[in-house]
Design a protein around this motif. Structure first.
Motif, PDB file in Angstrom:
ATOM      1  N   GLY A 124       0.783  -1.225   0.000  1.00 10.81           N
ATOM      2  CA  GLY A 124       0.000   0.000   0.000  1.00 10.81           C
ATOM      3  C   GLY A 124       0.817   1.278   0.000  1.00 10.81           C
ATOM      4  N   GLU A 125       2.117   1.166  -0.227  1.00  9.74           N
ATOM      5  CA  GLU A 125       2.984   2.342  -0.254  1.00  9.74           C
ATOM      6  C   GLU A 125       3.710   2.416  -1.596  1.00  9.74           C
ATOM      7  N   MET A 126       3.745   3.606  -2.162  1.00 10.54           N
ATOM      8  CA  MET A 126       4.431   3.814  -3.444  1.00 10.54           C
ATOM      9  C   MET A 126       5.926   3.934  -3.185  1.00 10.54           C
ATOM     10  N   ILE A 127       6.690   3.069  -3.849  1.00 13.19           N
ATOM     11  CA  ILE A 127       8.148   3.092  -3.779  1.00 13.19           C
ATOM     12  C   ILE A 127       8.641   3.642  -5.115  1.00 13.19           C
ATOM     13  N   LEU A 128       9.177   4.862  -5.098  1.00 13.07           N
ATOM     14  CA  LEU A 128       9.634   5.506  -6.327  1.00 13.07           C
ATOM     15  C   LEU A 128      10.947   4.915  -6.808  1.00 13.07           C
ATOM     16  N   ASN A 129      11.038   4.683  -8.113  1.00 17.51           N
ATOM     17  CA  ASN A 129      12.321   4.334  -8.719  1.00 17.51           C
ATOM     18  C   ASN A 129      12.963   5.639  -9.207  1.00 17.51           C
ATOM     19  N   ASP A 130      14.039   5.556  -9.988  1.00 20.20           N
ATOM     20  CA  ASP A 130      14.713   6.771 -10.456  1.00 20.20           C
ATOM     21  C   ASP A 130      13.784   7.657 -11.285  1.00 20.20           C
ATOM     22  N   ASN A 131      12.958   7.045 -12.133  1.00 17.25           N
ATOM     23  CA  ASN A 131      11.993   7.831 -12.915  1.00 17.25           C
ATOM     24  C   ASN A 131      10.995   8.532 -11.996  1.00 17.25           C
ATOM     25  N   GLY A 132      10.508   7.822 -11.003  1.00 15.84           N
ATOM     26  CA  GLY A 132       9.568   8.405 -10.064  1.00 15.84           C
ATOM     27  C   GLY A 132      10.174   9.565  -9.290  1.00 15.84           C
ATOM     28  N   LYS A 133      11.448   9.441  -8.961  1.00 14.51           N
ATOM     29  CA  LYS A 133      12.135  10.534  -8.260  1.00 14.51           C
ATOM     30  C   LYS A 133      12.287  11.752  -9.164  1.00 14.51           C
ATOM     31  N   ILE A 134      12.478  11.523 -10.464  1.00 17.29           N
ATOM     32  CA  ILE A 134      12.520  12.630 -11.429  1.00 17.29           C
ATOM     33  C   ILE A 134      11.158  13.326 -11.469  1.00 17.29           C
ATOM     34  N   ILE A 135      10.089  12.524 -11.486  1.00 16.16           N
ATOM     35  CA  ILE A 135       8.736  13.080 -11.506  1.00 16.16           C
ATOM     36  C   ILE A 135       8.512  13.943 -10.266  1.00 16.16           C
ATOM     37  N   GLU A 136       8.883  13.427  -9.108  1.00 18.75           N
ATOM     38  CA  GLU A 136       8.702  14.174  -7.865  1.00 18.75           C
ATOM     39  C   GLU A 136       9.499  15.477  -7.877  1.00 18.75           C
ATOM     40  N   LYS A 137      10.741  15.405  -8.275  1.00 22.88           N
ATOM     41  CA  LYS A 137      11.592  16.603  -8.302  1.00 22.88           C
ATOM     42  C   LYS A 137      11.056  17.630  -9.307  1.00 22.88           C
ATOM     43  N   THR A 138      10.646  17.174 -10.479  1.00 27.72           N
ATOM     44  CA  THR A 138      10.119  18.079 -11.503  1.00 27.72           C
ATOM     45  C   THR A 138       8.830  18.733 -11.028  1.00 27.72           C
TER      46      THR A 138
END
Length: 174
Positions: free
Chosen positions: A46-60
């Protein structure tokens, strides 16, 4: 490049006709990955674990107010193949009481803000994967104008609980 042909292409705007999407207000948006591919990470217990792409999305996403000082970011949730967010377009203010160097920032509309986000994030993801011009995002996005507190609260809890309900989500894709 393909030319638009109204006899073949039947694209209709899903935006509210006559509404000014650069005016102040709260907007709920959903943006989906091209072909619903799960490229931002995975849901684990039930928790989203960001990969490198997800971290880019968050930072952007978090960087958008640096390019658009007339917006405030509200709640958002990155899912494996889409993002939900509430964004507020506010009255234009510059740095302090005046825009920096007397150069005003334009008040961009919601569609321009989404375009910026998709462009910046796609560019960074493509650089990471060494693919130039590869589409990351599906064309268009869903938006809803939040008109009252009840609507806002429903959307807030929907976004907050989205990772726990991933397998029931209509965007769920293995």
């Amino acid at each position: 490049m393909k030319q638009y042909n109204p006899d073949i292409h039947h694209r209709h705007s899903i935006r509210l006709q006559g509404y000014d999407y650069s005016q102040e207000g709260l907007y709920f948006i959903t943006m989906c990955v091209q072909n619903r591919k799960c490229i931002f990470g995975e849901i684990n217990n039930g928790e989203m674990i960001l990969n490198d792409n997800g971290k880019i999305i968050e930072k952007t996403w978090l960087d958008l107010p640096n390019h658009n000082p007339h917006i405030e970011l509200n709640i958002f949730c990155i899912m494996p193949n889409h993002i939900h967010a509430v964004i507020e377009i506010t009255a234009h203010v510059g740095a302090g009481s005046k825009p920096a160097q007397n150069i005003p920032f334009p008040n961009h509309s919601l569609s321009e803000i989404v375009r910026q986000f998709k462009t910046f994030s796609s560019r960074h993801i493509n650089q990471l994967s060494c693919k130039q011009g590869h589409p990351v995002w599906q064309r268009n996005y869903y938006e809803h104008i939040i008109r009252n507190e009840i609507s806002y609260n429903n959307i807030y809890w929907y976004i907050m609980n989205n990772p726990q309900k991933w397998e029931d989500d209509k965007l769920y894709w293995k």
